[in-house]
Design a protein around this motif. Sequence first.
Motif, short mmCIF file in Angstrom:
data_model
loop_
_atom_site.label_atom_id
_atom_site.label_comp_id
_atom_site.label_asym_id
_atom_site.label_seq_id
_atom_site.Cartn_x
_atom_site.Cartn_y
_atom_site.Cartn_z
N CYS A 59 -9.39 26.07 -60.09
CA CYS A 59 -10.51 26.61 -59.32
C CYS A 59 -11.86 26.35 -60.01
O CYS A 59 -12.01 26.64 -61.19
CB CYS A 59 -10.27 28.10 -59.13
SG CYS A 59 -11.57 28.95 -58.25
N THR A 67 -14.51 27.90 -59.26
CA THR A 67 -15.28 29.15 -59.25
C THR A 67 -14.93 30.02 -60.46
O THR A 67 -15.81 30.43 -61.20
CB THR A 67 -14.99 29.94 -57.96
OG1 THR A 67 -15.16 29.06 -56.85
CG2 THR A 67 -15.93 31.12 -57.82
N CYS A 68 -13.64 30.26 -60.69
CA CYS A 68 -13.24 31.12 -61.81
C CYS A 68 -12.70 30.32 -62.98
O CYS A 68 -12.37 30.88 -64.02
CB CYS A 68 -12.21 32.15 -61.33
SG CYS A 68 -10.68 31.43 -60.74
N CYS A 125 -9.51 28.77 -55.53
CA CYS A 125 -8.26 29.52 -55.44
C CYS A 125 -8.36 30.63 -54.38
O CYS A 125 -9.46 31.03 -53.99
CB CYS A 125 -7.89 30.11 -56.81
SG CYS A 125 -8.95 31.47 -57.34
ZN ZN Z 1 -10.83 31.05 -58.48
#
Ligand code: ZN
Length: 100
Positions: free
Chosen positions: A8, A10-11, A37
Motif C-alpha cells: 500500500c 498510503t500506509c 489496501c
Molecule cells: Zn494501506
Amino acid sequence: MSNPTVTCVTCKQEGPAITGRIPFRGDLKAEIQGSVCAPCWSNWMAQQLKIINEYRLNLAEKRAHEVLEAQVKQFLHLSGAADVDDAAVGPDKARELGNL
Ligand SMILES: [Zn+2]
C-alpha cells in the motif's frame, strides 16, 4: 484460495487488496486497485462522506467528481497528488470549493 495483497502506498504496509467497487475511472481506479489496501480504502470512504458533506458536493455534477479525484489522490498519497500542503491552499481555493 488466499485473497490478493497489495503493497500500500498510503500506509506503506502489505495489506489485503480492495474487494469492493471503486467509484473512480480509468487510470485512477487501476492505481487504487493496485496500490491501496482495503483498510486505507475504508478510511477514504469515511473521509469521502465528510468531504461530500463539507463541500456540499452534488455527485450529479462532473465538478464534484473532479474535487473527489483531487482529494482521493492527496488522501491516499497517489501519484499526481497536488504537491501542496494545507497551508498553501489559500482562500482562493477554499472559495472555489465553496462555490460548488
Ligand atoms: Zn494501506
